[in-house]
Scaffold this motif. Structure first.
Motif, PDB file in Angstrom:
ATOM      1  N   ASP A  42      -6.085  20.071 -13.581  1.00 40.61           N
ATOM      2  CA  ASP A  42      -7.403  19.470 -13.421  1.00 40.61           C
ATOM      3  C   ASP A  42      -8.319  20.370 -12.593  1.00 40.61           C
ATOM      4  OD1 ASP A  42      -9.314  17.137 -13.447  1.00 40.61           O
ATOM      5  OD2 ASP A  42      -8.892  17.212 -11.287  1.00 40.61           O
ATOM      6  N   ALA A  57     -19.017  14.554 -13.246  1.00 40.06           N
ATOM      7  CA  ALA A  57     -18.856  13.151 -13.626  1.00 40.06           C
ATOM      8  C   ALA A  57     -18.745  12.985 -15.139  1.00 40.06           C
ATOM      9  CB  ALA A  57     -20.029  12.323 -13.102  1.00 40.06           C
ATOM     10  N   ASP A  58     -19.173  14.002 -15.897  1.00 32.44           N
ATOM     11  CA  ASP A  58     -19.097  13.928 -17.360  1.00 32.44           C
ATOM     12  C   ASP A  58     -17.711  14.304 -17.900  1.00 32.44           C
ATOM     13  OD1 ASP A  58     -21.718  13.159 -17.521  1.00 32.44           O
ATOM     14  OD2 ASP A  58     -22.488  15.199 -17.835  1.00 32.44           O
ATOM     15  N   ALA A  69     -14.099  14.016 -18.953  1.00 35.46           N
ATOM     16  CA  ALA A  69     -13.181  12.935 -19.324  1.00 35.46           C
ATOM     17  C   ALA A  69     -11.994  13.553 -20.045  1.00 35.46           C
ATOM     18  CB  ALA A  69     -13.877  11.911 -20.211  1.00 35.46           C
ATOM     19  N   TYR A  70     -10.859  12.863 -19.937  1.00 38.49           N
ATOM     20  CA  TYR A  70      -9.644  13.306 -20.611  1.00 38.49           C
ATOM     21  C   TYR A  70      -9.203  12.263 -21.633  1.00 38.49           C
ATOM     22  CZ  TYR A  70      -9.066  16.748 -16.840  1.00 38.49           C
ATOM     23  OH  TYR A  70      -9.239  17.780 -15.950  1.00 38.49           O
ATOM     24  N   ARG A 103     -16.999  14.730 -29.412  1.00 38.68           N
ATOM     25  CA  ARG A 103     -15.916  14.366 -28.506  1.00 38.68           C
ATOM     26  C   ARG A 103     -14.639  14.112 -29.291  1.00 38.68           C
ATOM     27  NH1 ARG A 103     -16.991  13.134 -23.237  1.00 38.68           N
ATOM     28  NH2 ARG A 103     -19.185  13.119 -22.610  1.00 38.68           N
ATOM     29  N   VAL A 121      -9.607   8.578 -20.123  1.00 34.10           N
ATOM     30  CA  VAL A 121      -9.649   8.349 -18.673  1.00 34.10           C
ATOM     31  C   VAL A 121     -10.682   9.271 -18.051  1.00 34.10           C
ATOM     32  CG1 VAL A 121      -7.249   7.620 -18.625  1.00 34.10           C
ATOM     33  CG2 VAL A 121      -7.814  10.019 -18.193  1.00 34.10           C
ATOM     34  N   ASP A 122     -11.136   8.896 -16.843  1.00 36.04           N
ATOM     35  CA  ASP A 122     -12.204   9.641 -16.186  1.00 36.04           C
ATOM     36  C   ASP A 122     -11.712  10.616 -15.122  1.00 36.04           C
ATOM     37  OD1 ASP A 122     -14.142   8.343 -17.680  1.00 36.04           O
ATOM     38  OD2 ASP A 122     -14.285   6.671 -16.255  1.00 36.04           O
ATOM     39  N   ASP A 123     -10.441  10.525 -14.720  1.00 38.25           N
ATOM     40  CA  ASP A 123      -9.955  11.440 -13.689  1.00 38.25           C
ATOM     41  C   ASP A 123      -8.470  11.697 -13.874  1.00 38.25           C
ATOM     42  OD1 ASP A 123      -8.383   9.421 -12.165  1.00 38.25           O
ATOM     43  OD2 ASP A 123     -10.362   8.584 -11.767  1.00 38.25           O
ATOM     44  N   ASP A 160     -11.972  15.958 -23.297  1.00 39.94           N
ATOM     45  CA  ASP A 160     -12.560  15.163 -24.370  1.00 39.94           C
ATOM     46  C   ASP A 160     -13.697  15.887 -25.092  1.00 39.94           C
ATOM     47  OD1 ASP A 160     -13.105  12.989 -26.018  1.00 39.94           O
ATOM     48  OD2 ASP A 160     -14.416  12.035 -24.537  1.00 39.94           O
TER      49      ASP A 160
END
Length: 722
Positions: free
Chosen positions: A125, A147-148, A150-151, A283, A305-307, A337
């Motif tokens: 990451d 913040a954009d 994503a996984y 995406r 997911v976001d993080d 993503d």
């Protein structure tokens, strides 16, 4: 409900989609136009039902109704000689292939970096975030906002990775991953997998689409299939992955069609929109949604997911659920993503920088060996199995583990009483990687006699074999099944269940006993009637004077398939000439090297096999001498020439080989210094091209090959294929 625009068949226009009629008029009552129209409706309906059953898991009709529609389509195509290209009926398997050609992928199929610990995932990451920030600073990425990021998290399937290509919505090719740049052409094999659509759904689709998928064998289907193998005396597959990989590399698509394979599609390799097609989604999550609308089966456990911490939690959740899944997984894959982010990160020569596999730890346990059982497979191969003090390995109670072969036992130094480590790692059949505590003296002594028939055991490198051959009861059932195969004597009605029934009833105790059967005896067996009994006797009678190559293929001689059997038949001409040939004479046959010659001679020298062949001949089963077909021209027009064929020609490769042989040429499967021409059709194998370059052998395309034949007065294509 799926809208009509994205379906293969609209129920308002196609009567075979919902509540279809299954009472059809006789085909003799139809005109050619009526038959073609009905067949087209049936093809569309069958595609829709395939999607609803295999992809959406939401069938519209009963299995019986589906079978009736499929059978009617087959009947129409056969009765009116309708073209079957692109038809769902192609799924049952086409002509056997001589070999798997090598093809280049449309885009590299790279590996993925992996680790079992969460710290490595967090480092991944950090690299992603740092790489995207650097790309934005360098102007390669516009306005990166952390913040954009994503996984997309997906299960990591433990199967065989493939590339599948669609052009204008039609299935055109499939290939294994191979070395990542090129792989084996398995187009005909993959065509038989029900969840691989022969045509994409809907009209809104790219002009060309290449997708990556994973072929696997579902756990429940794998276990049932292994049970069948064991009951037939064959060696079971070690795990679902081996089963999938071994099946997909079968040269006979009909064999692949009979085995329970499935597929998940999980990535885009190439997307060409064309003039009116949709652009590639920005995406990955949207690409997977597009797969679903196009009829490509995707996995339902995918999460966005976001993080990275949420990605790690996803992995842990899949780890907890792995034993409840009907497919083997060995971890999860975490992918960036956004397509723009992927392009900015790029790839190394081996792996993409935008994906990482968080793998599961292997599952092991220790226990004691309480005994060793030796199983006998279809070829006589002896496989030792450790009988264990039952132990829990990853939530599964394990009481048996394979020891592979005598050499493995010797390398481990294992014996009854020792404590051993059991390694499962998702495998249904565990194995023993090491002895952790020696509690016995010495090493298990492998038997020198077959545990079933008492024949001598013969070692071949690390392996051991029963020398009982066709006289060993453990090998008998499989020998009879092999004799009846389509690429041997082609005896319909002699499947595994009936062969087992005949053996248990004491009616077939050797291969020649097949020809002592009577309709009256068969009719007395459970599940038989007078019609089925008479049909089998008629099928057997039709094989009393088989072509010599079919007879040889049916004997199950190790290393002798249909191609080698034909080469042997063409070289020796008669069975007696082959039976009397020594190893030197056998090595004169194209495609027969020292090892194969020794294998053939060893098989033919065994008393049990000689007795079986003599018994067949005593019962009137005597193969016809091999003769080339001279009807289409002189047999010596190509005398002295040796051809090798590769790739797809306008006729089956076997027909091409037979055609040149009929005019005096040799047709072999490998290029050597004795080869005069390599004939390369579409998608030719790279290895044969390389061998031809190395040996200085001219390479002809099909047009040049036809010109060469024409110069010698030989027509191409063969009569009946023009």
């Amino acid at each position: 409900m799926t809208t009509p625009s994205t379906r293969h068949a609209d129920p308002a226009e196609n009567p075979y989609v919902e509540d279809p009629p299954t009472d059809f008029d006789p085909v003799d009552d139809l005109s050619a136009d009526e038959a073609a129209e009905q067949a087209e409706l049936l093809r569309a309906a069958v595609r829709e039902h395939d999607h609803r059953y295999y992809v959406a898991a939401d069938p519209l009709i009963s299995d019986a109704a589906y079978d009736a529609l499929f059978a009617r389509l087959e009947e129409l195509e056969a009765a009116f000689d309708l073209p079957t290209e692109g038809s769902p009926t192609r799924r049952v398997g086409g002509e056997p292939l001589e070999e798997l050609a090598t093809v280049e992928h449309v885009a590299p199929m790279r590996s993925i970096d992996n680790a079992t610990d969460a710290a490595a995932v967090r480092e991944f990451d950090e690299r992603v975030r740092g790489g995207l920030a650097d790309a934005a600073e360098a102007g390669d990425l516009t306005d990166f906002d952390p913040a954009d990021l994503a996984y997309v998290c997906e299960p990591k399937f433990d199967g065989l990775s493939i590339e599948v290509i669609y052009e204008d919505g039609e299935y055109v090719r499939a290939a294994t991953r191979g070395d990542g740049r090129e792989g084996d052409d398995v187009t005909e094999q993959v065509r038989t997998i029900p969840s691989v659509p022969g045509r994409l759904r809907g009209d809104d689709r790219p002009a060309r689409l290449a997708v990556r998928g994973e072929v696997y064998m579902p756990r429940d289907a794998f276990e049932a299939y292994n049970e069948e193998l064991i009951e037939r005396g064959e060696e079971p597959f070690a795990n679902p992955r081996n089963a999938a990989a071994g099946t997909l590399r079968q040269l006979d698509p009909a064999v692949v069609a009979e085995r329970p394979l499935d597929v998940f599609f999980f990535d885009v390799l190439a997307w060409e929109a064309g003039e009116d097609g949709p652009e590639r989604p920005a995406r990955h999550r949207d690409a997977l949604d597009a797969f679903r609308s196009l009829g490509l089966r995707r996995n339902d456990r995918v999460e966005v997911v976001d993080d990275v911490e949420a990605a790690i939690e996803y992995r842990d959740a899949v780890l907890d659920a792995r034993d409840d899944l009907n497919y083997a997984v060995d971890g999860v894959v975490i992918k960036v993503d956004a397509l723009a982010h992927r392009e900015a990160l790029g790839s190394t020569s081996r792996a993409p920088r935008w994906a990482f596999a968080h793998k599961f730890p292997p599952r092991t346990a220790t226990t004691a060996v309480e005994g060793v059982t030796v199983q006998v497979g279809r070829t006589g191969r002896l496989t030792p199995v450790a009988e264990l003090d039952p132990v829990d390995v990853g939530g599964v109670t394990v009481s048996r583990a394979t020891l592979h072969n005598p050499a493995e036992i010797e390398a481990l130094g294992v014996n009854v009483g020792d404590r051993v480590r059991i390694y499962r790692a998702g495998d249904v059949i565990p194995y023993v990687p090491e002895v952790v505590e020696k509690r016995s003296e010495g090493t298990y002594e492998f038997p020198d006699e077959c545990p079933v028939c008492g024949a001598a055991v013969e070692r071949d490198g690390p392996l051991a074999f029963c020398t009982g051959g066709l006289g060993c009861p453990a090998q008998l059932e499989r020998a009879v099944e092999h004799w009846a195969r389509r690429d041997a004597l082609d005896v319909e009605g002699l499947g595994p269940e009936r062969v087992e029934q005949l053996r248990e009833a004491g009616l077939v105790e050797s291969l020649p006993d097949l020809y002592d059967l009577t309709a009256a005896e068969l009719a007395e067996l459970e599940g038989w009637g007078s019609r089925s009994a008479e049909n089998l006797i008629a099928e057997l009678d039709a094989t009393r004077n088989p072509p010599l190559d079919d007879f040889l293929a049916g004997l199950g001689i190790p290393d002798v398939g249909a191609t080698t059997a034909r080469a042997l038949a063409a070289h020796f001409g008669t069975l007696d000439a082959l039976l009397n040939a020594d190893e030197d004479a056998l090595r004169e046959v194209d495609d027969v090297g020292p090892e194969v010659a020794a294998s053939i001679r060893s098989f033919l020298d065994r008393e049990e096999n000689r007795a079986a062949i003599a018994g067949l001949r005593e019962r009137g089963v005597d193969p016809e001498p091999f003769e080339t077909d001279a009807a289409s021209g002189p047999t010596d027009a190509l005398d002295g020439l040796t051809f090798v064929f590769t790739g797809s020609l306008s006729v089956p490769r076997g027909d091409a080989q037979a055609h040149v042989e009929a005019h005096g040429a040799n047709a072999t499967s490998s290029v050597s210094g004795n080869t005069d021409y390599l004939v390369a059709g579409e998608s030719p194998g790279r290895s044969k091209r390389d061998d031809a370059d190395a040996e200085g052998v001219p390479v002809l395309d099909e047009d040049a090959f036809a010109d060469l034949l024409a110069e010698r007065g030989v027509a191409w294509p063969p009569a009946g294929d023009a």
